[in-house]
Design a protein around this motif. Structure first.
Motif, short mmCIF file in Angstrom:
data_model
loop_
_atom_site.label_atom_id
_atom_site.label_comp_id
_atom_site.label_asym_id
_atom_site.label_seq_id
_atom_site.Cartn_x
_atom_site.Cartn_y
_atom_site.Cartn_z
N LEU A 183 -49.72 8.13 38.44
CA LEU A 183 -48.66 9.16 37.97
C LEU A 183 -48.03 8.59 37.01
O LEU A 183 -46.93 9.43 36.86
CB LEU A 183 -47.82 9.37 39.50
N TRP A 292 -42.14 5.52 58.59
CA TRP A 292 -42.88 6.23 58.07
C TRP A 292 -44.16 6.11 58.71
O TRP A 292 -45.23 7.05 58.17
CB TRP A 292 -43.14 6.27 56.48
N GLY A 294 -47.27 7.11 60.75
CA GLY A 294 -47.55 8.69 61.20
C GLY A 294 -47.64 9.20 62.59
O GLY A 294 -46.97 8.84 63.37
N ASN B 98 -54.46 9.14 49.60
CA ASN B 98 -53.54 7.91 49.51
C ASN B 98 -51.97 8.34 49.25
O ASN B 98 -51.32 7.71 48.52
CB ASN B 98 -53.95 6.90 48.45
N PRO B 99 -51.49 9.25 50.23
CA PRO B 99 -50.07 9.53 50.28
C PRO B 99 -49.36 8.16 50.61
O PRO B 99 -49.83 7.75 51.27
CB PRO B 99 -50.07 10.57 51.15
N PHE B 100 -48.07 7.93 49.74
CA PHE B 100 -47.30 6.92 49.97
C PHE B 100 -46.79 7.08 51.60
O PHE B 100 -46.58 8.15 51.87
CB PHE B 100 -46.17 6.99 48.95
N PRO B 101 -46.51 5.91 52.08
CA PRO B 101 -45.86 5.98 53.39
C PRO B 101 -44.32 6.31 53.13
O PRO B 101 -43.35 5.59 53.39
CB PRO B 101 -45.97 4.48 53.88
N LYS B 102 -44.00 7.56 52.96
CA LYS B 102 -42.84 8.11 52.56
C LYS B 102 -42.90 9.56 53.02
O LYS B 102 -43.95 10.08 53.69
CB LYS B 102 -42.59 8.17 51.03
N SER B 103 -41.65 10.20 52.93
CA SER B 103 -41.74 11.91 53.44
C SER B 103 -42.57 12.67 52.49
O SER B 103 -43.17 12.27 51.43
CB SER B 103 -40.43 12.24 53.51
N PHE B 110 -42.31 11.89 43.83
CA PHE B 110 -42.33 10.41 43.35
C PHE B 110 -42.50 10.59 41.81
O PHE B 110 -41.90 9.68 40.96
CB PHE B 110 -43.54 9.82 44.09
N GLY B 111 -43.67 11.39 41.19
CA GLY B 111 -43.99 11.39 39.92
C GLY B 111 -42.90 11.79 38.95
O GLY B 111 -42.50 11.10 38.23
N LYS B 143 -39.20 16.58 55.56
CA LYS B 143 -38.87 15.14 55.83
C LYS B 143 -39.46 14.50 56.58
O LYS B 143 -39.50 13.03 56.85
CB LYS B 143 -37.34 15.20 56.15
N SER B 145 -42.91 12.50 58.02
CA SER B 145 -43.82 11.48 57.23
C SER B 145 -45.10 12.27 56.54
O SER B 145 -45.71 12.79 57.28
CB SER B 145 -44.24 10.42 58.03
N LEU B 147 -47.76 10.62 56.26
CA LEU B 147 -49.08 10.13 57.09
C LEU B 147 -49.01 10.84 58.61
O LEU B 147 -50.25 10.58 59.12
CB LEU B 147 -48.67 8.53 57.39
N SER B 148 -48.12 11.91 58.82
CA SER B 148 -48.54 12.68 60.09
C SER B 148 -49.53 13.56 59.61
O SER B 148 -49.86 14.46 60.56
CB SER B 148 -47.06 13.11 60.65
N ARG B 161 -49.02 16.13 44.65
CA ARG B 161 -48.32 14.98 43.88
C ARG B 161 -48.74 14.81 42.55
O ARG B 161 -47.83 14.59 41.69
CB ARG B 161 -48.73 13.66 44.74
N ALA B 162 -50.24 15.04 42.35
CA ALA B 162 -50.67 14.99 40.98
C ALA B 162 -50.04 16.06 40.04
O ALA B 162 -49.78 15.98 38.94
CB ALA B 162 -52.19 14.64 41.03
#
Ligand SMILES: Nc1ncnc2c1ncn2[C@@H]1O[C@H](COP(=O)(O)OP(=O)(O)OP(=O)(O)O)[C@@H](O)[C@H]1O
Ligand SMILES: [Mg+2]
Lengths: 294, 257
Positions: A183, A292, A294, B98-103, B110-111, B143, B145, B147-148, B161-162
């Motif tokens: 990114l 975070w 999942g 590969n999403p970041f472990p964030k919301s 992010f970008g 909000k 995660s 990863l869910s 994201r890109a």
């Protein structure tokens, strides 16, 4: 056609079951021994020291009379010294680990440095005391002060922190790094936004272990010149100090019965502080870890 | 076609890992606002070639690139080029989501954040998620995660994201290989829509996928003596119905590779 007769299978299965149970039993026994020893120690301490713990013990300074002797200076000294050691070793340790893992990861220098750091973790602690005496007390003119003590312990635990932080940094999946580089992130941004936050719980664990070790250290601080009899609060970074293990050691070497009780009480205080610190750190770590997932 | 119609061009591009060659002398013209697919047997250098377009190979210490990659005429490997500035013009979606472990929100934001965006972030996040056809599914749980999410949703989140940094090119390395057929179709549909505004290069092992979505197809191959060379490049319609090279025909009909 079966090559091995059925009964043979049966026999082997029985043996495997038996082996499994035996191993289970052995593990249990080891746990029992470890916990048992701990229990004996605690009970002994409680019997010896519990009566000695009261408000005046916690808030009085050292004294030549056992019934007036308190542990205030040692508690404050331990907390201050360990705080300095924790902050310094965290900062230096994380920076070093990030450099070795992120910037210089594949260089020969990093490899040699890592081997040496691992070896440093095995150097006897008194050596760090002598080093601290020379560098911090004499060369940097800090005196035999809280700062000098904290720095000395920081040196002592730095290898542990570096190794733990390095492992935590390596455990961050490369796919997250690639994702952020893709990114347009710079190396610094990848470290700051991705690697460090994800490695933080692991780093924290390392720092907790390190600080727990530091709070129990006696030899390096004695070598560095910490006091054994401190009838005042260490109220500035440059004031002289003592710490709990030194105070305890000092009391155990006195002949009077009353000091033996004070020593046991002191050990209980030390254990409680250790427990509070560890619990706090575990809570902090879980707070960052579970957020975070999942 | 004129040169201006190509957003990316490679000229004599070769890539080495240490002394081992992985991509050999590739000349490829990638059309603007079209989908170009790269196909070929495993290990023939598809990912390596793709990673040349956003200089991700720079992150591999042993990798060395020779030749030129022109991005709108600018040599990406020129002396004054900062790879981090290339990478938000040329986005990438990876094989494994590969999403970041964030919301979810922070993933998309992010970008723009790291590139110093100061405007209305909510708007950027919404627009990107809408473009990635994920908005309706996640608008009530921004909000939560990332990863869910399911695998297919995660991959669309990675596309969002890109998109959030407004790239001009999107590189995709087997973006559907970890997804079920239904999620795969959703991503393919999305790629078709995106190709109106973006130039897309996709690496895929799935012939049908390449034939379905891409306008152009490049076929890379490896032989005992040569690895990662371009066998045939042209319109997908032609490559998949009437290839010129018999090796291409053998590959797409499944007789090889
Ligand atoms: N990081 C690396 N270091 C050394 N060699 C590598 C590296 N990455 C790839 N290679 C080698 O380069 C060649 C091409 O690899 P690449 O990943 O580009 O193939 P691919 O066409 O994408 O294969 P696949 O379809 O299996 O993904 C292979 O021989 C591989 O072993
Ligand atoms: Mg690949």
């Amino acid at each position: 056609m079966a090559v091995i007769p059925r009964t043979e299978f049966q026999r082997r299965r029985n043996r495997r079951k038996w082996l499994g149970r035996a191993f289970h039993g052995m593990c249990l026994l080891s746990v029992a021994i470890a916990l048992g020893m701990l229990a004996v120690l605690l009970i002994y301490l409680l019997i010896q020291g519990a009566t000695g713990i009261n408000w005046s013990f916690l808030t009085s300074f050292a004294s030549r009379h056992p019934d007036q002797a308190g542990i205030k200076a040692a508690i404050l000294g331990s907390i201050y010294v360990v705080l300095v050691a924790g902050v310094v070793s965290f900062t230096l340790g994380v920076a070093t680990a990030l450099y070795l893992e992120e910037y210089a990861a594949r260089s020969r220098f990093a490899k040699i440095a890592k081997i040496n750091i691992a070896n440093l973790a095995g150097v006897p602690s008194i050596v760090y005391g002598i080093l601290g005496l020379q560098i911090f007390v004499h060369n940097l003119h800090l005196g035999k002060s809280v700062l000098a003590g904290g720095f000395t312990l920081a040196l002592l635990v730095l290898p542990i922190v570096i190794v733990a932080a390095g492992e935590a940094v390596r455990a961050v999946p490369p796919s997250f790094r690639e994702g952020s580089y893709a990114l347009g992130a710079t190396r610094w941004q990848v470290i700051w936004h991705i690697v460090f936050p994800l490695a933080f719980p692991g780093i924290l664990t390392g720092v907790i272990l390190a600080v727990s070790r530091a709070i129990g250290e006696t030899a390096p601080l004695i070598a560095m010149g910490a006091l054994t009899f401190v009838p005042f609060s260490p109220d500035s970074p440059l004031s002289r100090f003592t710490v709990l293990p030194i105070q305890i050691f000092n009391w155990t070497s006195r002949p009077q019965e009353g000091f033996q009780e004070a020593a046991a009480a002191g050990i209980i205080v030390l254990l409680v502080i250790l427990l509070i610190m560890n619990a706090g750190a575990v809570i902090l770590r879980n707070h960052f870890q579970n957020k975070w997932e999942g | 076609m004129l040169d201006q119609d190509f957003i990316l061009q490679t000229r004599g591009l070769s890539v080495y890992y240490d002394s081992k060659i992985a991509v050999t002398d590739v000349n490829l013209n990638v059309a603007r606002n079209r989908i170009t697919s790269i196909i070929g047997p495993s290990g023939c250098g598809k990912s390596t070639l793709l990673r040349c377009f956003n200089r991700m190979n720079d992150l591999i210490p042993s990798a060395r690139v020779e030749g030129q990659v022109l991005f709108d005429g600018l040599d990406l490997y020129g002396p004054d080029v900062d790879p981090t500035e290339i990478r938000y013009e040329i986005g990438m979606v990876f094989q494994r989501p590969n999403p970041f472990p964030k919301s979810i929100y922070d993933n998309v934001a992010f970008g723009p954040r790291i590139n110093g965006f100061k405007g209305d972030m909510d708007e950027v996040v919404e627009r990107s998620l809408v473009r990635a056809a994920l908005w309706d599914e996640v608008k009530d749980r921004l909000k939560a995660s990332a990863l869910s999410l399911s695998g297919g949703q995660q991959q669309r989140l990675c596309i969002a994201r890109a998109l959030a940094v407004e790239p001009r090119v999107i590189l995709m390395d087997e973006p559907c290989s970890a997804l079920d057929p239904f999620a795969t179709l959703a991503i393919e549909e999305l790629m078709r829509e995106l190709s109106e505004d973006y130039s897309i290069i996709i690496v895929t092992h799935n012939m049908q996928q390449a034939a379905r979505v891409s306008h152009y197809t490049a076929f890379l191959m490896l032989e005992e003596t040569r690895v990662g060379f371009l066998v045939e490049f042209g319109e997908s319609r032609k490559i998949f119905t009437n290839p010129e090279d018999e090796r291409t025909e053998a590959y797409i009909t499944g007789r090889f590779g």
